[in-house]
Design an enzyme around this catalytic site. Structure first.
Site, PDB file in Angstrom:
ATOM      1  N   HIS A 308       7.291  -0.578   4.677  1.00  0.00           N
ATOM      2  CA  HIS A 308       8.100   0.139   5.664  1.00  0.00           C
ATOM      3  C   HIS A 308       7.470   1.489   5.935  1.00  0.00           C
ATOM      4  CE1 HIS A 308      11.523   1.876   7.751  1.00  0.00           C
ATOM      5  NE2 HIS A 308      11.883   0.628   7.965  1.00  0.00           N
ATOM      6  N   ASP A 366      14.201  -7.282   6.211  1.00  0.00           N
ATOM      7  CA  ASP A 366      13.883  -8.542   6.892  1.00  0.00           C
ATOM      8  C   ASP A 366      13.502  -9.649   5.927  1.00  0.00           C
ATOM      9  OD1 ASP A 366      14.389  -7.721   9.471  1.00  0.00           O
ATOM     10  OD2 ASP A 366      12.469  -6.719   9.609  1.00  0.00           O
TER      11      ASP A 366
HETATM   12  N1  CMC Z   1       1.190  -6.607   3.430  1.00  0.00           N
HETATM   13  C1  CMC Z   1      -0.022  -6.161   2.975  1.00  0.00           C
HETATM   14  N2  CMC Z   1      -0.455  -4.907   3.131  1.00  0.00           N
HETATM   15  C2  CMC Z   1       0.339  -4.038   3.770  1.00  0.00           C
HETATM   16  C3  CMC Z   1       1.604  -4.433   4.262  1.00  0.00           C
HETATM   17  C4  CMC Z   1       2.020  -5.759   4.073  1.00  0.00           C
HETATM   18  N3  CMC Z   1       3.205  -6.172   4.523  1.00  0.00           N
HETATM   19  N4  CMC Z   1       2.194  -3.374   4.872  1.00  0.00           N
HETATM   20  C5  CMC Z   1       1.333  -2.355   4.754  1.00  0.00           C
HETATM   21  N5  CMC Z   1       0.215  -2.753   4.093  1.00  0.00           N
HETATM   22  C6  CMC Z   1      -0.920  -1.909   3.713  1.00  0.00           C
HETATM   23  C7  CMC Z   1      -1.819  -1.648   4.914  1.00  0.00           C
HETATM   24  O1  CMC Z   1      -2.872  -2.596   5.000  1.00  0.00           O
HETATM   25  C8  CMC Z   1      -2.313  -0.252   4.625  1.00  0.00           C
HETATM   26  O2  CMC Z   1      -3.364  -0.350   3.679  1.00  0.00           O
HETATM   27  P1  CMC Z   1      -4.583   0.732   3.734  1.00  0.00           P
HETATM   28  O3  CMC Z   1      -3.947   2.063   3.486  1.00  0.00           O
HETATM   29  O4  CMC Z   1      -5.486   0.290   2.635  1.00  0.00           O
HETATM   30  O5  CMC Z   1      -5.174   0.605   5.102  1.00  0.00           O
HETATM   31  C9  CMC Z   1      -1.142   0.419   3.917  1.00  0.00           C
HETATM   32  O6  CMC Z   1      -0.380  -0.641   3.323  1.00  0.00           O
HETATM   33  C10 CMC Z   1      -0.231   1.236   4.848  1.00  0.00           C
HETATM   34  O7  CMC Z   1       0.119   0.389   5.945  1.00  0.00           O
HETATM   35  P2  CMC Z   1       0.339   0.911   7.424  1.00  0.00           P
HETATM   36  O8  CMC Z   1       0.165  -0.225   8.376  1.00  0.00           O
HETATM   37  O9  CMC Z   1      -0.498   2.131   7.659  1.00  0.00           O
HETATM   38  O10 CMC Z   1       1.854   1.350   7.340  1.00  0.00           O
HETATM   39  P3  CMC Z   1       2.850   1.580   8.552  1.00  0.00           P
HETATM   40  O11 CMC Z   1       3.836   2.559   8.094  1.00  0.00           O
HETATM   41  O12 CMC Z   1       2.089   1.889   9.798  1.00  0.00           O
HETATM   42  O13 CMC Z   1       3.498   0.125   8.765  1.00  0.00           O
HETATM   43  C11 CMC Z   1       4.949  -1.726   8.637  1.00  0.00           C
HETATM   44  C12 CMC Z   1       4.759  -0.221   8.335  1.00  0.00           C
HETATM   45  C13 CMC Z   1       6.402  -2.102   8.376  1.00  0.00           C
HETATM   46  C14 CMC Z   1       4.638  -2.001  10.112  1.00  0.00           C
HETATM   47  C15 CMC Z   1       4.000  -2.540   7.710  1.00  0.00           C
HETATM   48  O14 CMC Z   1       4.322  -2.324   6.357  1.00  0.00           O
HETATM   49  C16 CMC Z   1       4.033  -4.038   8.025  1.00  0.00           C
HETATM   50  O15 CMC Z   1       3.311  -4.494   8.933  1.00  0.00           O
HETATM   51  N6  CMC Z   1       4.905  -4.839   7.304  1.00  0.00           N
HETATM   52  C17 CMC Z   1       5.067  -6.232   7.614  1.00  0.00           C
HETATM   53  C18 CMC Z   1       6.013  -6.379   8.802  1.00  0.00           C
HETATM   54  C19 CMC Z   1       7.465  -6.086   8.429  1.00  0.00           C
HETATM   55  O16 CMC Z   1       7.974  -6.575   7.423  1.00  0.00           O
HETATM   56  N7  CMC Z   1       8.152  -5.318   9.295  1.00  0.00           N
HETATM   57  C20 CMC Z   1       9.570  -5.013   9.143  1.00  0.00           C
HETATM   58  C21 CMC Z   1       9.841  -3.573   8.844  1.00  0.00           C
HETATM   59  S1  CMC Z   1      11.564  -3.287   8.357  1.00  0.00           S
HETATM   60  C22 CMC Z   1      12.523  -3.706   9.713  1.00  0.00           C
HETATM   61  C23 CMC Z   1      12.178  -3.031  10.994  1.00  0.00           C
HETATM   62  O17 CMC Z   1      11.864  -1.845  11.032  1.00  0.00           O
HETATM   63  O18 CMC Z   1      12.274  -3.683  12.024  1.00  0.00           O
END
Ligand code: CMC
Length: 431
Positions: A308, A366
């Site tokens: 998140h 989720d």
């Molecule tokens: N699985 C594997 N690695 C992950 C994941 C994951 N689900 N989420 C983040 N990472 C890693 C990512 O690769 C990055 O690694 P590095 O720093 O080495 O590049 C690090 O963690 C930080 O990730 P980010 O993409 O920079 O983080 P963000 O804050 O931009 O993204 C997120 C947040 C929710 C989009 C992301 O965690 C994700 O894609 N999760 C899966 C989709 C999901 O479950 N979304 C629902 C969120 S809750 C409900 C809502 O808001 O709608």
């Protein structure tokens, strides 16, 4: 907003600029850069808004470090445990918990707006049967502005109120109709003697050939899902609603924009994507393979339902949702379903893996909501529509708050331009 108590000094080419700092009631201070471009001729750069407060607000507060989510100051676990969705709607919209008279009046207003204009049925019938229910919802909610002209004037507080009630009341009807159309069953009209959640379950699962008895435990779990998704401060879809509204667009168009944004798998679409991932994993022995893929930088695969932007400790909604999932699975006797087995083992394996611990990646709301909805009998394509209907009240509360701001300006971000500078047009024969 209170006057700035502190300032930050920004030095550019030896020139100092004083920037006011405002302190919130909770959360980090914010540096006010509104006059920066005028004074210093520079923009700030923050794609993804990781360090930018786009608005001030009094509705919802999240402390991602502590795993805290407050609506108008009330913790989400207390609201999910002691309150119910329509009361939370009232709280979000009005700022205070209602008295019993206020709640009764609010519930009766919502209940009396559950039916859709009969001519709107034609919209549903125009879609292909295999259309995703979210595609139908974006279209139908946007089309409400073509049917409810008497609640599109945003300068009239009465019309804003009527539009708000209409959206909260009709969203379950629209979502259920999108579902019924998708599976080829007749539409089921709302029943106003049922509570909000029971009515939705009945509109989804009843058929004219036999009466549907709403199970109160499932209705309670449904209501809790609505409550847990009701608002989440300035997330992508809410910010989309605010941006659309900043131009003066009508409420139905703004909420349709929010639904479109929510649909993506990084946001509300994650619940569907998570269940699809669990199905793809299929059996517990394949979990290590998928964990390895999630950790591999060369592979775009991510564990859906994990991570998140704001919560870096745990998602408090996920804690309540997990309890609810256990209750529902026990009631329905489906706790040995293979998808659910994979979910439980995947959660354990990821939480024990240092990669997820270091990056502070925990199961989010989720992850568990999909599990409950699957057990209740909803197809995965309905997961995001259910999120959209639950979040409607949050979008509306934020929309109303924005419109009541006397300093409201159209949202107009700037950019760091990296393209060509001005050049002469070249005639086609000379290229
Ligand atoms: N699985 C594997 N690695 C992950 C994941 C994951 N689900 N989420 C983040 N990472 C890693 C990512 O690769 C990055 O690694 P590095 O720093 O080495 O590049 C690090 O963690 C930080 O990730 P980010 O993409 O920079 O983080 P963000 O804050 O931009 O993204 C997120 C947040 C929710 C989009 C992301 O965690 C994700 O894609 N999760 C899966 C989709 C999901 O479950 N979304 C629902 C969120 S809750 C409900 C809502 O808001 O709608």
């Amino acid at each position: 907003m209170a006057d700035a108590q502190k300032t930050a000094t920004l030095t550019i080419d030896g020139q100092d600029y004083e920037l006011p700092i405002y302190s919130p009631t909770a959360g980090p201070d914010v540096i006010d850069i509104r006059k920066l471009y005028g004074q210093a001729g520079v923009f700030t750069y923050d794609p993804g808004f990781t360090s930018t407060a786009s608005t001030d607000s009094t509705i919802t507060f999240i402390d991602g470090g502590k795993g805290e989510l407050l609506h108008r100051g009330y913790p989400i676990d207390q609201l999910a445990g002691k309150s119910h969705y329509l009361e939370v709607c009232y709280l979000l919209l009005n700022g205070e918990l209602p008295t019993s008279e206020q709640l009764e009046d609010f519930e009766s207003r919502v209940t009396n707006h559950t039916m859709l204009h009969e001519q709107m049925m034609n919209f549903f019938r125009g879609f292909r049967r295999d259309a995703h229910p979210m595609a139908i919802m974006v279209g139908v909610v946007g089309a409400m502005s073509a049917f409810y002209h008497d609640s599109t004037d945003i300068s009239d507080p009465w019309q804003r109120e009527v539009a708000s009630i209409r959206l909260i009341a009709k969203m379950p009807t629209i979502a259920a109709m999108a579902y019924k159309y998708h599976i080829g069953q007749p539409f089921v009209y709302p029943r106003n003697d049922l509570d909000y959640a029971s009515n939705f379950l009945r509109m989804c699962f009843s058929v004219p050939a036999e009466e549907y008895q709403v199970n109160p435990i499932l209705a309670r779990a449904m209501d809790r899902i609505f409550t847990l998704h009701a608002d989440h401060e300035q997330n992508a879809s809410t910010s989309t609603v605010r941006l659309a509204s900043s131009s003066g667009a009508n409420p139905f168009a703004c909420i349709a924009a929010g639904i479109a944004c929510l649909w993506g798998p990084a946001h509300g679409g994650a619940n569907q994507a998570c269940l699809e991932m669990l199905r793809e994993i299929g059996t517990v022995d394949r979990i290590p393979e998928f964990i390895a893929r999630a950790k591999d930088k060369e592979d775009p695969f991510r564990l859906m339902g994990f991570g998140h932007r704001v919560y870096k400790n745990f998602d408090p909604r996920a804690t309540v949702m997990k309890e609810s999932a256990d209750e529902v699975l026990e009631l329905l006797g489906v706790d040995n379903n293979p998808v659910l087995q994979v979910a439980k083992e995947l959660e354990k394996a990821a939480l024990a893996d240092p990669y997820f611990a270091e990056k502070k990646l925990f199961p989010n709301v989720d992850f568990y909501s999909g599990i409950i909805l699957e057990a209740m009998g909803f197809p995965t394509s309905m997961f995001t529509p259910i999120f959209a209907m639950s979040r409607t009240v949050g979008w509306i509360s934020q929309w109303k708050e924005q419109l009541s701001d006397p300093q409201l300006k159209i949202g107009r971000p700037r950019q760091l331009y990296q393209g060509e500078t001005a050049r002469e047009y070249v005639d086609i024969e000379n290229r």
